[in-house]
Design an enzyme around this catalytic site. Sequence first.
Site, PDB file in Angstrom:
ATOM      1  N   ARG A  24      37.721  43.401  67.916  1.00  0.00           N
ATOM      2  CA  ARG A  24      37.213  42.734  66.655  1.00  0.00           C
ATOM      3  C   ARG A  24      36.254  41.606  66.385  1.00  0.00           C
ATOM      4  NH1 ARG A  24      40.844  44.411  63.249  1.00  0.00           N
ATOM      5  NH2 ARG A  24      42.330  44.812  64.794  1.00  0.00           N
ATOM      6  N   LEU A  56      38.541  41.572  59.733  1.00  0.00           N
ATOM      7  CA  LEU A  56      37.601  41.046  60.368  1.00  0.00           C
ATOM      8  C   LEU A  56      38.110  39.636  61.023  1.00  0.00           C
ATOM      9  CD1 LEU A  56      34.486  41.684  57.856  1.00  0.00           C
ATOM     10  CD2 LEU A  56      34.924  42.900  59.954  1.00  0.00           C
ATOM     11  N   ASN A 116      38.866  40.139  47.721  1.00  0.00           N
ATOM     12  CA  ASN A 116      39.309  41.251  47.958  1.00  0.00           C
ATOM     13  C   ASN A 116      40.027  41.910  46.953  1.00  0.00           C
ATOM     14  OD1 ASN A 116      40.123  43.525  49.728  1.00  0.00           O
ATOM     15  ND2 ASN A 116      42.067  42.435  49.964  1.00  0.00           N
ATOM     16  N   HIS A 146      43.407  43.914  45.953  1.00  0.00           N
ATOM     17  CA  HIS A 146      44.732  44.490  46.899  1.00  0.00           C
ATOM     18  C   HIS A 146      45.619  45.265  45.624  1.00  0.00           C
ATOM     19  CE1 HIS A 146      47.783  44.805  49.844  1.00  0.00           C
ATOM     20  NE2 HIS A 146      48.636  44.454  48.999  1.00  0.00           N
ATOM     21  N   ALA A 200      41.426  34.644  56.728  1.00  0.00           N
ATOM     22  CA  ALA A 200      41.631  35.005  58.056  1.00  0.00           C
ATOM     23  C   ALA A 200      43.079  35.872  58.088  1.00  0.00           C
ATOM     24  CB  ALA A 200      41.530  34.256  59.177  1.00  0.00           C
ATOM     25  N   ASP A 215      45.640  39.097  53.198  1.00  0.00           N
ATOM     26  CA  ASP A 215      46.321  39.336  51.687  1.00  0.00           C
ATOM     27  C   ASP A 215      46.961  38.087  51.280  1.00  0.00           C
ATOM     28  OD1 ASP A 215      45.314  41.891  51.547  1.00  0.00           O
ATOM     29  OD2 ASP A 215      47.286  42.718  52.396  1.00  0.00           O
TER      30      ASP A 215
HETATM   31  C1  GRF Z   1      41.904  49.784  46.204  1.00  0.00           C
HETATM   32  O1  GRF Z   1      43.190  50.093  45.619  1.00  0.00           O
HETATM   33  C2  GRF Z   1      41.843  48.512  46.849  1.00  0.00           C
HETATM   34  O2  GRF Z   1      42.940  47.631  46.321  1.00  0.00           O
HETATM   35  C3  GRF Z   1      42.640  49.038  48.294  1.00  0.00           C
HETATM   36  O3  GRF Z   1      41.533  50.069  48.489  1.00  0.00           O
HETATM   37  C4  GRF Z   1      41.531  50.873  47.399  1.00  0.00           C
HETATM   38  C5  GRF Z   1      39.854  51.316  47.092  1.00  0.00           C
HETATM   39  O4  GRF Z   1      39.522  52.290  46.334  1.00  0.00           O
HETATM   40  N1  GRF Z   1      41.887  47.895  49.107  1.00  0.00           N
HETATM   41  P1  GRF Z   1      38.501  53.039  46.245  1.00  0.00           P
HETATM   42  O5  GRF Z   1      37.989  53.486  47.690  1.00  0.00           O
HETATM   43  O6  GRF Z   1      37.255  52.060  45.866  1.00  0.00           O
HETATM   44  O7  GRF Z   1      38.726  54.130  45.427  1.00  0.00           O
END
Ligand code: GRF
Length: 193
Positions: free
Chosen positions: A68, A96, A110, A112, A145, A148
């Site tokens: 990693r 990462l 990010n 989620h 790090a 989520d």
């Molecule tokens: C999304 O639901 C995001 O939250 C998750 O991966 C998915 C990405 O979707 N981490 P896509 O590849 O952009 O269609």
Amino acid sequence: MGDSNRVSNKLTVFASGQGSLLEAIIDSGIKIELVLCDRPCRAISIAKQNGIKTELYERKDFTKSFNREAYSQEVLKIISEYKIDLIAMAGFMTILSADFFKNYQGVILNSHPALLPAFKGHDAVAQALRSGKKTTGCTIHKATAEVDSGEILAQAEVPILPGDTEATLHERIKQKERVLYPALLKKLLSNNI
Ligand code: GRF
């Protein structure tokens, strides 16, 4: 976001999959400097079709001995060459190193597919389905790090409907993500100094 509300405009999107969030960001008119992927995927083609620079830094090892640190160092090297200011992870499937996050503190976002802090991890949609709850959603947060767990910047709720499968529920969540993520990125980028 405090001081990091003010970001310059060199944005990179990190993706590993279908790239529908990437597509939504592109369609919103946001300028993307670079799309970086860890595996061959649709996101790369979407970027290329839209004339965006791409870097495929392929992760070959999906075992426990995956290095990693070395992988993350290389990604750092790549994005520093592009003088990136803001990183938007959009379905990027490699975690990462802590050092990576130290180098871009406060400017990694990010999306989620759950209402954090509920349902952390890669199987958030399945967890929501199993939970028996009537709603889940999506969260845009600062990535740190610790997976989520960073500061939550925006959330939207999504109903879980009778008969939902992981695929139908995930698609309903992604419909929200495709609106929420570009809107937030626009806001951050327009606060540019
Ligand atoms: C999304 O639901 C995001 O939250 C998750 O991966 C998915 C990405 O979707 N981490 P896509 O590849 O952009 O269609």
